[in-house]
Every structure is written in structure tokens, then in C-alpha cells.
Write an enzyme that holds these catalytic residues in place. Structure first.
Site, PDB file in Angstrom:
ATOM      1  NE  ARG A   1      -4.004  -2.022   2.204  1.00  0.00           N
ATOM      2  CZ  ARG A   1      -5.249  -1.671   1.895  1.00  0.00           C
ATOM      3  NH1 ARG A   1      -5.537  -0.411   1.679  1.00  0.00           N
ATOM      4  NH2 ARG A   1      -6.198  -2.571   1.800  1.00  0.00           N
TER       5      ARG A   1
ATOM      6  CE1 TYR B   1     -16.873   3.731   9.530  1.00  0.00           C
ATOM      7  CE2 TYR B   1     -19.107   4.608   9.442  1.00  0.00           C
ATOM      8  CZ  TYR B   1     -17.769   4.702   9.107  1.00  0.00           C
ATOM      9  OH  TYR B   1     -17.328   5.763   8.366  1.00  0.00           O
TER      10      TYR B   1
ATOM     11  CE  LYS C   1     -14.956   6.704  12.219  1.00  0.00           C
ATOM     12  NZ  LYS C   1     -13.747   7.324  11.625  1.00  0.00           N
TER      13      LYS C   1
ATOM     14  CB  VAL D   1     -18.415  10.278  -0.681  1.00  0.00           C
ATOM     15  CG1 VAL D   1     -18.934  11.680  -0.432  1.00  0.00           C
ATOM     16  CG2 VAL D   1     -17.340   9.916   0.340  1.00  0.00           C
TER      17      VAL D   1
ATOM     18  CB  THR E   1     -14.703   5.985  -0.622  1.00  0.00           C
ATOM     19  OG1 THR E   1     -15.522   5.635   0.501  1.00  0.00           O
ATOM     20  CG2 THR E   1     -14.530   7.489  -0.678  1.00  0.00           C
TER      21      THR E   1
END
Length: 256
Positions: free
Chosen positions: A37, A152, A156, A183, A185
Site C-alpha cells: 500500500r 462503525y 465514529k 460518498v 469510496t
């Protein structure tokens, strides 16, 4: 020009924020989980000053990333972008912690505690946090049946709570949180409806802008505009409990 470290920035919004900041002339330090990566990040943004490698799944990996950032020299801002998504199955890290909690919540805390204190801290939250409960009595999912979406959303919420806790504890640091929108992604999925062109701009703006609207602390934003967060974000007692849990899980005390 500023020097900014962005966690989780080999792809997605982290890389997009890095590209924007580099185009503005800032010095950008990217982060990637592993060598493959890291090579991908270097190819995508060759003008990046460095790419720090390290897996944020374990406390040892978090320590390594923080040490490597510090070895590069003082940064002016840190954007806490690293996260895994809401489709995650339940599995434990080598430290015995739920993967989502370790990467999304604990790594933001550990990097905050160990990276030499910058002038600005930016934490990525999510619109999903608005309907979450912090569940600090079962943050490690030992009592409840696993739900990846809820895990999740809670993580957040925790990130926003960390931002506000740091704003309260470190008055000399500008510490804020934001939601980039849902969005398309890799994490958000191809059907996500929000504006991709806006998703990376607020975090870059909060990290470097001299706009008085960006030179604030203890605020929550969406697309460059202030927004009211989940009320739990502003609860000092909950913030302190979250910090205490992170200390217990990591063995790392937040500096005064």
C-alpha cells in the site's frame, strides 16, 4: 507552508486530502498499512514528503506509526482518517480487541497521545454517529450481539468525542471533528449519494486554513460548515470515560 500527517491515506479520502494539500504547496506525510500500500501511495502522490508504514490494528503497530512520524520531525497538523467500514465482521485483533474499535477509535487515541503535539488535530467522524450511542459500558462488544453498522457508527461517535475531549484538555491545540458525507469510496460503496468533490475539503481546510472559521476548536463540521453533533459528543463525563477506556486498552496515558 504546513506539514501534515494523514493516517490511512494510501487510498480514498485520506489520499484525496493529501493530493489537495500537496497541490496547495504543503508538505504531506502519508500513511499506509504495509509495503504494497505504501508503494501504491507513493505512485499516486509522488510529491508526498514521506509514506509512513504501520498497521493500526494493534497497539504495537500504533506505537510504531507514531514513532515513525516523530522521527520525521514536527508536524503542524494530524488528520485522523484511518478507519475500517460498517460491513466488518466481528473479529478480534492480536490484542484481543474488536477490529473496528482498535482501528477506528483506539488508534486515533494512541496517535493523539504519542505523536508530538501538533498545532491542529482533525478527526473524521460520520453522519452515522448522529443516531449512535457511545455504549461505553460495552465498548468491546462483550455483552451484545455484533452489528457491524452499529459498531462503525459508535466508533465514529467516539472519534468526535475524542476531538472534543482534546479541545477541552489541550487548549493550545485546535481540535475538531467532521463528517465527509456518504460518498462513493471503497468504504462508502458505489451507490453513495453525497458529493465526492466535497468529501476531502473540510479536513484539509481545518488542517491548514487561516480562515477564522477554521481556526476554532471543539467544533463539528460538514462541508466547511459547522453542524451540531450527537449530544454525547459534548458530554465531558463521557469524554473522560472514553479516555480512561483507551488508556486501559492501550496502556498509554494522554499527556497533559
Amino acid at each position: 507552508m504546513a506539514r501534515i500527517f494523514i493516517s490511512g491515506s494510501s487510498t480514498g479520502l485520506g489520499l484525496m486530502a493529501g493530493e489537495l494539500l500537496a497541490a496547495q504547496g504543503h508538505r504531506v506525510v502519508l500513511h499506509a498499512r504495509d509495503g504494497a500500500r505504501a508503494a501504491q501511495a507513493r505512485a499516486a502522490l509522488p510529491q508526498a514528503e514521506a509514506v509512513v508504514e504501520g498497521d493500526l490494528e494493534t497497539v504495537a503497530g500504533m506505537r510504531t506509526v507514531a514513532a515513525r512520524v516523530n522521527d520525521l520531525g514536527q508536524v503542524d497538523a494530524v488528520i485522523h482518517n484511518a478507519a475500517v467500514g460498517y460491513r466488518e465482521d466481528h473479529h478480534l485483533t492480536a490484542d484481543g480487541l474488536p477490529h473496528v474499535f482498535a482501528v477506528n477509535t483506539l488508534s486515533a487515541y494512541v496517535l493523539t497521545a504519542l505523536i508530538d503535539k501538533p498545532a491542529r488535530l482533525v478527526y473524521l467522524s460520520s453522519g452515522m454517529h448522529h443516531h449512535a450511542d457511545a455504549h461505553l459500558d460495552d465498548i468491546l462488544w462483550q455483552k451484545r450481539r455484533w452489528n457491524g453498522s452499529n459498531a462503525y457508527a459508535e466508533s465514529k461517535l467516539h472519534d468526535a468525542m475524542l476531538a472534543f475531549a482534546i479541545a477541552r484538555r489541550w487548549p493550545g491545540v485546535l481540535s475538531n471533528a467532521l463528517e465527509p458525507g456518504w460518498v462513493p469510496t471503497r468504504m462508502g460503496g458505489p451507490g453513495a449519494p453525497d458529493d465526492m468533490d466535497q468529501a476531502h475539503r473540510t479536513q484539509a481546510w481545518l488542517a491548514v486554513s487561516d480562515d477564522p472559521a477554521a481556526r476554532v476548536t471543539g467544533r463539528y463540521f460538514y462541508h466547511l460548515k459547522p453542524m451540531r453533533p450527537n449530544p454525547q459528543v459534548q458530554d465531558a463525563a463521557l469524554q473522560d470515560r472514553l479516555i480512561a477506556i483507551c488508556v486501559a486498552c492501550s496502556g498509554i496515558v494522554l499527556p497533559d
